[in-house]
Write an enzyme that holds these catalytic residues in place. Structure first.
Site, mmCIF file in Angstrom:
data_model
loop_
_atom_site.group_PDB
_atom_site.id
_atom_site.type_symbol
_atom_site.label_atom_id
_atom_site.label_comp_id
_atom_site.label_asym_id
_atom_site.label_seq_id
_atom_site.Cartn_x
_atom_site.Cartn_y
_atom_site.Cartn_z
ATOM 1 N N LYS A 33 0.818 -1.204 0.000
ATOM 2 C CA LYS A 33 0.000 0.000 0.000
ATOM 3 C C LYS A 33 0.856 1.260 0.000
ATOM 4 O O LYS A 33 2.059 1.230 0.275
ATOM 5 C CB LYS A 33 -0.943 0.000 1.200
ATOM 6 C CG LYS A 33 -1.927 -1.163 1.185
ATOM 7 C CD LYS A 33 -2.718 -1.248 -0.111
ATOM 8 C CE LYS A 33 -3.658 -0.097 -0.310
ATOM 9 N NZ LYS A 33 -4.484 -0.202 -1.547
ATOM 10 N N HIS A 44 -0.861 4.571 -6.340
ATOM 11 C CA HIS A 44 -2.164 5.191 -6.587
ATOM 12 C C HIS A 44 -2.033 6.665 -6.969
ATOM 13 O O HIS A 44 -2.693 7.537 -6.394
ATOM 14 C CB HIS A 44 -3.073 5.031 -5.374
ATOM 15 C CG HIS A 44 -3.275 3.608 -4.957
ATOM 16 N ND1 HIS A 44 -3.888 2.679 -5.768
ATOM 17 C CD2 HIS A 44 -2.914 2.952 -3.820
ATOM 18 C CE1 HIS A 44 -3.915 1.511 -5.148
ATOM 19 N NE2 HIS A 44 -3.317 1.641 -3.974
#
Length: 376
Positions: A78, A96
């Site tokens: 992440k 992201h």
């Protein structure tokens, strides 16, 4: 050891129990001559001692920032904790920021300012353009599980109490048993199994969503599977509001008409009570489910959709958790890490290995789109 250095950082996102490396894949890298360092972690599904037993040295959580050699590849899943210091290392992670998500400029510019390099896991592809490793199946599986549990919860708790928080399951059988119990409870109130519409059903994520529904006893006749052919005409789609549960599993790469919006949700015949946006493109300006604006979490899995007071139909809530595979961290980590291993074994040849050359080219391409003030 004199091999290429890989530093497995501890995940910091709350409830993130997955790992980019498992003891099995870590051992495979060590056996291949790689120098693998593993940060200790209190939330990872694999105990520190599982890594120690296969010969990986353990270091303190978060120590990569100060202690990792500059030539080490920092491996994680992440996104990094929000901060502003420049990043000097090569990072292999999900960042992201390539689809211009909220705050993407600040995230991406950290590598540019530090003369580091992002090799984004989401965009590592093989010769055919297919991702070399993905959590899609596990994400769809977990998202479908939570959606069905939420459907049953809303039926059995009509006073409006939100679905309680969830914690990772030690194994898949325990998750299936829990969802089956919910299905039976919901069925007693509704008088039927839920009708589930999965969009993106032919992809990894969609197949996972469909499989979970089957595994917990939902009849195939109640599972509607859509993909590009069915959505080609463009939304909104009445079939969504005619279902009890909508699971969105598409990979959004370009603007498309919304699948559902406030107007269609106001239709008197609406049955829809649960949306699970597995894709979780919450901050993407082209999100095809523009009925919510926050990412949900395992401790608060749902967010209610605010509808006009005159709207008929059941309460409606959205699940939009961006690390759903953490609900089954051991199985999803093993699957992902095994798929990623062949590419990791090519890291020593990063300047010539196609998958890594392409990833570096993409990084440079994305950096070129940064605002001029951040490229100075």
């Amino acid at each position: 050891m004199s091999g290429l250095k890989i530093w497995l950082r501890a995940e910091t996102k709350p409830a993130e129990a997955r790992s980019a490396l498992t003891p099995t894949t870590c051992k495979a890298l060590i056996d291949a001559g790689y120098d693998v360092t593993v940060e200790r972690s209190t939330q990872r599904i694999f105990d520190d001692e599982e890594f120690a037993k296969i010969g990986a040295p353990l270091v303190e959580e978060g120590s990569w920032v100060k202690d990792a050699p500059k030539d080490a590849v920092i491996l994680g899943l992440k996104e990094l904790p929000e901060d502003d210091f420049p990043l000097e290392h090569v990072h292999v992670t999900f960042a992201h920021c390539y689809k211009q998500q909220g705050g993407w400029e600040n995230v991406l510019s950290r590598w540019h300012r530090g003369k580091g390099l992002l090799l984004d896991l989401e965009f590592l592809t093989d010769e055919s353009g297919r991702r070399v490793a993905a959590f899609g199946f596990s994400a769809g599986y977990a998202g479908s599980a939570l959606a069905i549990k939420n459907w049953a919860w809303q039926l059995t708790h009509p006073e409006g109490e939100s679905l309680p928080g969830e914690v990772p399951y030690a194994n898949q059988d325990l998750l299936i048993a829990s969802v089956k119990e919910s299905v039976e409870a919901g069925k007693k109130v509704a008088g039927h199994y839920p009708k589930i519409l999965v969009i993106g059903a032919l992809g990894r994520c969609g197949k996972g969503a469909v499989q979970l529904a089957k595994d917990v006893g939902v009849p195939e006749s109640n599972i509607i599977q859509w993909d590009m052919a069915e959505t080609a005409k463009g939304g909104p789609f009445n079939e969504i509001i005619e279902s009890d549960i909508f699971v969105n599993c598409i990979y959004l790469s370009s603007p498309i008409p919304p699948f559902v919006n406030t107007e269609t949700l106001s239709t008197p015949s609406r049955k829809l009570s649960v949306v699970c946006d597995v894709s979780a493109d919450t901050t993407n300006p082209h999100n095809p489910i523009p009925i919510y604006d926050i990412t949900t979490t395992f401790d608060k899995p749902t967010v209610p959709v605010q509808l006009p007071a005159s709207t008929q139909g059941p309460p409606l809530s959205v699940i939009s958790i961006d690390h759903l595979p953490s609900l089954l961290p051991r199985e999803s980590s093993e699957q992902f890490s095994q798929a990623l291993l062949p590419s990791l074994l090519q890291l020593k040849d990063r300047k010539s290995a196609r998958v890594w050359v392409q990833a570096e080219d993409l990084f440079n391409e994305k950096v070129a789109t940064l605002p001029a003030s951040l490229r100075a």
